[in-house]
Design an enzyme around this catalytic site. Sequence first.
Site, mmCIF file in Angstrom:
data_model
loop_
_atom_site.group_PDB
_atom_site.id
_atom_site.type_symbol
_atom_site.label_atom_id
_atom_site.label_comp_id
_atom_site.label_asym_id
_atom_site.label_seq_id
_atom_site.Cartn_x
_atom_site.Cartn_y
_atom_site.Cartn_z
ATOM 1 C CG ASP A 92 5.806 -5.548 -0.535
ATOM 2 O OD1 ASP A 92 5.808 -6.228 0.510
ATOM 3 O OD2 ASP A 92 4.797 -5.391 -1.241
HETATM 4 P P1 NAP Z 1 4.199 -1.529 1.060
HETATM 5 O O1 NAP Z 1 4.943 -2.790 0.771
HETATM 6 O O2 NAP Z 1 2.830 -1.423 0.527
HETATM 7 O O3 NAP Z 1 4.176 -1.335 2.662
HETATM 8 C C1 NAP Z 1 3.633 -0.193 3.229
HETATM 9 C C2 NAP Z 1 3.766 -0.335 4.729
HETATM 10 O O4 NAP Z 1 3.431 0.936 5.267
HETATM 11 C C3 NAP Z 1 2.836 -1.334 5.356
HETATM 12 O O5 NAP Z 1 3.543 -2.464 5.811
HETATM 13 C C4 NAP Z 1 2.133 -0.581 6.499
HETATM 14 O O6 NAP Z 1 2.315 -1.304 7.738
HETATM 15 C C5 NAP Z 1 2.862 0.750 6.544
HETATM 16 N N1 NAP Z 1 1.969 1.884 6.766
HETATM 17 C C6 NAP Z 1 0.780 2.138 6.194
HETATM 18 N N2 NAP Z 1 0.258 3.278 6.636
HETATM 19 C C7 NAP Z 1 1.153 3.786 7.530
HETATM 20 C C8 NAP Z 1 1.183 4.944 8.338
HETATM 21 N N3 NAP Z 1 0.184 5.840 8.333
HETATM 22 N N4 NAP Z 1 2.267 5.146 9.128
HETATM 23 C C9 NAP Z 1 3.280 4.252 9.142
HETATM 24 N N5 NAP Z 1 3.293 3.140 8.404
HETATM 25 C C10 NAP Z 1 2.246 2.900 7.602
HETATM 26 O O7 NAP Z 1 4.981 -0.259 0.549
HETATM 27 P P2 NAP Z 1 6.345 -0.117 -0.264
HETATM 28 O O8 NAP Z 1 7.466 -0.749 0.486
HETATM 29 O O9 NAP Z 1 6.417 1.302 -0.663
HETATM 30 O O10 NAP Z 1 6.145 -1.015 -1.540
HETATM 31 C C11 NAP Z 1 5.312 -0.650 -2.617
HETATM 32 C C12 NAP Z 1 4.637 -1.874 -3.144
HETATM 33 O O11 NAP Z 1 3.645 -1.456 -4.089
HETATM 34 C C13 NAP Z 1 5.628 -2.808 -3.854
HETATM 35 O O12 NAP Z 1 5.305 -4.144 -3.603
HETATM 36 C C14 NAP Z 1 5.377 -2.479 -5.326
HETATM 37 O O13 NAP Z 1 5.682 -3.544 -6.180
HETATM 38 C C15 NAP Z 1 3.889 -2.159 -5.304
HETATM 39 N N6 NAP Z 1 3.496 -1.338 -6.460
HETATM 40 C C16 NAP Z 1 4.062 -0.120 -6.615
HETATM 41 C C17 NAP Z 1 3.764 0.614 -7.753
HETATM 42 C C18 NAP Z 1 4.401 1.930 -8.017
HETATM 43 O O14 NAP Z 1 4.328 2.406 -9.138
HETATM 44 N N7 NAP Z 1 5.029 2.563 -7.037
HETATM 45 C C19 NAP Z 1 2.840 0.128 -8.665
HETATM 46 C C20 NAP Z 1 2.254 -1.111 -8.423
HETATM 47 C C21 NAP Z 1 2.590 -1.834 -7.315
HETATM 48 P P3 NAP Z 1 1.303 -1.044 8.969
HETATM 49 O O15 NAP Z 1 -0.059 -1.368 8.437
HETATM 50 O O16 NAP Z 1 1.773 -1.983 10.022
HETATM 51 O O17 NAP Z 1 1.438 0.380 9.357
#
Ligand code: NAP
Length: 464
Positions: free
Chosen positions: A391
């Site tokens: 994301d």
């Molecule tokens: P993300 O959008 O959740 O994407 C994570 C990606 O990691 C997935 O597409 C997954 O694809 C891949 N993945 C998972 N396990 C893996 C592994 N072992 N090896 C390789 N790839 C792996 O992560 P992000 O880009 O960090 O975004 C964070 C999201 O969380 C945002 O939408 C944000 O708004 C939300 N959020 C964050 C917080 C905060 O405080 N940080 C709080 C609330 C919400 P595969 O399954 O294909 O591997």
Amino acid sequence: MNFATYSPSMYFMEATYLIASILFILSLKMMSHPDTARRGMFLAEGGMFAAVVGTLIGGHIISWTWIIAGLSLGSIIGAWMAVSVPMTAMPQRTALSHAFGALAAALVGIGEFLVNINELGPVKRGALGFEIILGALTTTGSLIAAGKLQGIVPGRPIQFKGQNIVNLATAAAMAGCFFYFWFNPEASAVFYSMLGIAFLFGVMLVIPIGSADMPVVMSLLNSYAGLAAAATGFVLGNNVLIIAGTLDGFSGFILSVLMCKAMNRSITNVLFGGFGSVIAEETHSAGGVMREISLDDAAMQLAFASRVIFVPGYGLATAQAQHAVRELADMLEERGVTVKYAIHPVAGRMPGHMNVLLAEANVPYSALYEMEQINPEFPSTDVAVVIGANDVVNPDARDNPKSLIAGMPILEVDRARSVIVLKRGQGRGFSGLENPLFFKSCTSMLYGDAKSSLTHLAQAVQHV
Ligand code: NAP
């Protein structure tokens, strides 16, 4: 407060409270920057230690047996949690801590009701009511949050027709009990009803929220737990509880607002939007094909690049790939490649998630760049390596006004000359949205667990 009646031990207690309060304020300031955050934690620990010692020496101890039993049990459980809970389970561990803190506030409130209610004036009775309500709803709310994050309770938003009306009615019943109790402190049935409804309200408040929004909710619950502690301070006449609780309450609230801003969502959308259920119905498809890259080709690109930016996301945390990325970065730097890390404020699942993981692997803070600093550098970057991020690198947030995450600031990796995405397969990110980045001509996919891909990349780079 009449200082003339103070014994020396009470003066000592007030002095430790003052020192503790100063340490808490300094620690909060230091925690706002990664360079000083670790020292800030030590200051906070010192402040808490001073407050506990001051309280023990300051008197009012009725039974040392119970104090020592509680201290020993709490220390054993705390030490066990500190060493055994993995980094990826930190959000649910934090939620559990909030639940225990809030339960403590509610229990102290019940104690005050049983022992001292006739001596409390209207102001302290009001504070007691707040303490009970905030303490109880934070306890069950935090337990549900921990359950959702751990997968014990379904992570999807649990919603039913008329839910908001039921919640409003529950809140109104709780407020009714509060006011009745305020004017009729002897009404113990109303007091316990208020407690029970508040426990129920905590559950009702958190079940409609998807597990992915739990970090924001937890930060809000943290804020409620702090305010419950401050209310306890008013009831007990304890200054350090008032100061620490208020600091906790407001810093938790500010953090929730900042997290919402970074996700381009409003607090009301997080609390009542049922984000996870809406996105499941989203059908938009970016179209096109994802181009796969072999390990050797990826290693070749990296080895001959002059600028590389690593972009870690939630997948780095689940794979525990922080050490592997550091090793690859070291190897590239030895070859003269300039390596930087781009940190999105909400990458992962809790604030500072990536900073904490990379710090654990001894990645220097000077190599970490925030979004505003690093975005202008992507166009002059040879390879952007996206490690389990989705994301936070989704260009739809910038380019597609109809996207559910439109307006969310992103790391603009698609402006780099070449992008290599490390992920296991076609899994979507937390928002559940398709990511057009993966279909762009500059992007190639290296499938596999992030840790193993990085380890193999490092080995391959060595042989280039
Ligand atoms: P993300 O959008 O959740 O994407 C994570 C990606 O990691 C997935 O597409 C997954 O694809 C891949 N993945 C998972 N396990 C893996 C592994 N072992 N090896 C390789 N790839 C792996 O992560 P992000 O880009 O960090 O975004 C964070 C999201 O969380 C945002 O939408 C944000 O708004 C939300 N959020 C964050 C917080 C905060 O405080 N940080 C709080 C609330 C919400 P595969 O399954 O294909 O591997």
